[in-house]
Enzyme design. Structure first.
Site, mmCIF file in Angstrom:
data_model
loop_
_atom_site.group_PDB
_atom_site.id
_atom_site.type_symbol
_atom_site.label_atom_id
_atom_site.label_comp_id
_atom_site.label_asym_id
_atom_site.label_seq_id
_atom_site.Cartn_x
_atom_site.Cartn_y
_atom_site.Cartn_z
ATOM 1 N N ASN A 9 35.870 23.877 40.235
ATOM 2 C CA ASN A 9 35.575 25.184 40.494
ATOM 3 C C ASN A 9 37.050 26.101 40.068
ATOM 4 O OD1 ASN A 9 34.153 28.142 40.995
ATOM 5 N ND2 ASN A 9 33.344 27.202 42.715
ATOM 6 N N TRP A 10 37.176 26.546 39.750
ATOM 7 C CA TRP A 10 38.152 27.764 39.790
ATOM 8 C C TRP A 10 38.102 28.696 40.474
ATOM 9 C CZ3 TRP A 10 41.569 27.043 34.234
ATOM 10 C CH2 TRP A 10 42.353 25.639 34.826
ATOM 11 N N LYS A 11 36.487 29.391 40.635
ATOM 12 C CA LYS A 11 36.262 30.608 41.034
ATOM 13 C C LYS A 11 36.533 31.968 40.343
ATOM 14 C CE LYS A 11 35.591 28.296 45.127
ATOM 15 N NZ LYS A 11 34.808 28.503 46.427
ATOM 16 N N HIS A 96 26.023 28.547 42.834
ATOM 17 C CA HIS A 96 26.474 28.366 43.966
ATOM 18 C C HIS A 96 26.323 29.762 45.608
ATOM 19 C CE1 HIS A 96 30.313 28.840 45.692
ATOM 20 N NE2 HIS A 96 30.797 27.180 45.443
ATOM 21 N N GLU A 98 28.532 31.377 46.759
ATOM 22 C CA GLU A 98 28.803 32.277 46.767
ATOM 23 C C GLU A 98 27.970 33.191 46.073
ATOM 24 O OE1 GLU A 98 32.277 31.304 45.722
ATOM 25 O OE2 GLU A 98 33.099 30.205 47.651
ATOM 26 N N GLU A 167 26.120 21.382 49.144
ATOM 27 C CA GLU A 167 27.534 22.122 49.758
ATOM 28 C C GLU A 167 27.407 23.137 51.053
ATOM 29 O OE1 GLU A 167 30.951 22.335 46.716
ATOM 30 O OE2 GLU A 167 29.502 24.258 46.398
ATOM 31 N N GLY A 173 35.560 26.494 51.590
ATOM 32 C CA GLY A 173 36.307 27.968 51.931
ATOM 33 C C GLY A 173 37.145 27.849 53.150
ATOM 34 N N SER A 212 35.177 21.731 51.366
ATOM 35 C CA SER A 212 36.642 21.907 51.965
ATOM 36 C C SER A 212 37.120 20.204 51.400
ATOM 37 C CB SER A 212 36.268 22.314 53.741
ATOM 38 O OG SER A 212 36.423 23.217 53.568
ATOM 39 N N GLY A 233 36.415 23.198 45.029
ATOM 40 C CA GLY A 233 37.224 24.968 45.083
ATOM 41 C C GLY A 233 38.772 24.854 45.261
HETATM 42 C C1 PEP Z 1 33.418 25.676 46.571
HETATM 43 O O1 PEP Z 1 33.969 26.472 45.599
HETATM 44 O O2 PEP Z 1 32.246 24.655 45.310
HETATM 45 C C2 PEP Z 1 33.510 24.538 46.938
HETATM 46 C C3 PEP Z 1 33.466 23.552 47.367
HETATM 47 O O3 PEP Z 1 35.164 25.718 47.619
HETATM 48 P P1 PEP Z 1 36.196 24.469 48.821
HETATM 49 O O4 PEP Z 1 36.876 23.127 48.243
HETATM 50 O O5 PEP Z 1 37.509 25.739 48.166
HETATM 51 O O6 PEP Z 1 35.494 24.545 50.414
#
Ligand code: PEP
Length: 256
Positions: A9-11, A96, A98, A167, A173, A212, A233
């Site tokens: 997931n490049w956000k 998601h 976010e 998640e 993050g 993470s 992410g």
């Molecule tokens: C995500 O954006 O779904 C995610 C898991 O981010 P990160 O790996 O940075 O925690």
């Protein structure tokens, strides 16, 4: 054996130049993907045509980070899952945390988006997970059950294809991943809850963990029996990290 999935997931990151570099690095490191271990990258909307071109004949899937719950109509600023499908996406992240947090998306919308994605020919990667407060209050299973039931209010297990991602918001993050034991417990809970509706569907359902995941913790997470891969992410933006995570997933697939 269920397939494994690694989803990046490049956000809201990237630009034309950095996207190209990242995909070129991935393709150089992984000239051929391992059978049964799929990779998906999900760039921001404007870069989907660029990525469709960069990923040609790579075996890497193209996904999106969000889609409308409508297939078309007067919805200014929204993007239809049909449009994503036409541009080469075969999956889309739905719900998601976010989006739940910043855009106040709720369980019902997540269910409707999942159905629209399926109707457009996409695989929804449906995210569920609790906040730190919910976990501390001992409400994790209640929250996961609520989110899952909302999505399954729309899913037809007889023929729909979905991917589920656990998640926990507190792990996204933050640099602090859930322990493999916590992840295993929650994934087993989710699979058992799906099995109450349809055992065969649950047995075949890919369930990923996200929060993470890095090269340094990937193996210990992926060795848990119910984990079928990761939603990544930050580490998806670093080719070396993402490739190392992919290789950890391949190793866990071979050992299973
Ligand atoms: C995500 O954006 O779904 C995610 C898991 O981010 P990160 O790996 O940075 O925690």
């Amino acid at each position: 054996m269920r397939k494994k999935w690694l989803v990046g997931n490049w956000k809201m990151h990237g630009n034309l130049a950095s996207n190209r570099t990242l995909i070129e690095q991935l393709r150089a490191e992984l000239p051929a993907l391992t059978e049964g271990v799929e990779m998906v990258v999900c760039p921001a909307f404007p870069y989907i045509p660029q990525l469709a071109e960069l990923l040609k004949s790579s075996g890497i899937h193209l996904g999106a980070q969000n889609a409308s719950d409508h297939l078309n109509g007067m919805y200014t600023g929204e993007v239809s899952p049909l449009m994503l499908h036409e541009l080469g996406c075969d999956s889309v992240i739905i719900g998601h945390s976010e989006r739940r947090y910043y855009q106040h998306e709720n369980d019902g919308l997540m269910g409707r988006k999942s159905l629209a994605a399926i109707d457009a020919g996409l695989v929804p990667i449906i995210c569920v997970g609790e906040t730190a407060e919910e976990r501390d209050a001992g409400r994790t299973h209640e929250v996961l059950a609520r989110q899952l039931d909302a999505a399954f209010g729309y899913i037809r297990t007889a023929h729909d294809k979905i991917i589920l991602a656990y998640e926990p918001r507190w792990a996204i993050g933050t640099g602090i991943a859930a322990t493999p034991e916590i992840v295993q417990e929650e994934l087993a809970f989710l699979r058992a809850r799906v099995a109450q509706r349809d055992q065969a569907f649950a047995d075949n359902l890919p369930i990923l963990y996200g929060g993470s995941v890095k090269a340094s913790n990937a193996s210990s997470l992926f060795n848990m029996p119910d984990i079928d891969g990761g939603l990544i992410g930050s580490a998806a933006l670093d080719a070396n990290e993402f490739v190392a995570i992919y290789k950890a997933l391949v190793a866990s697939h071979k050992e299973a």
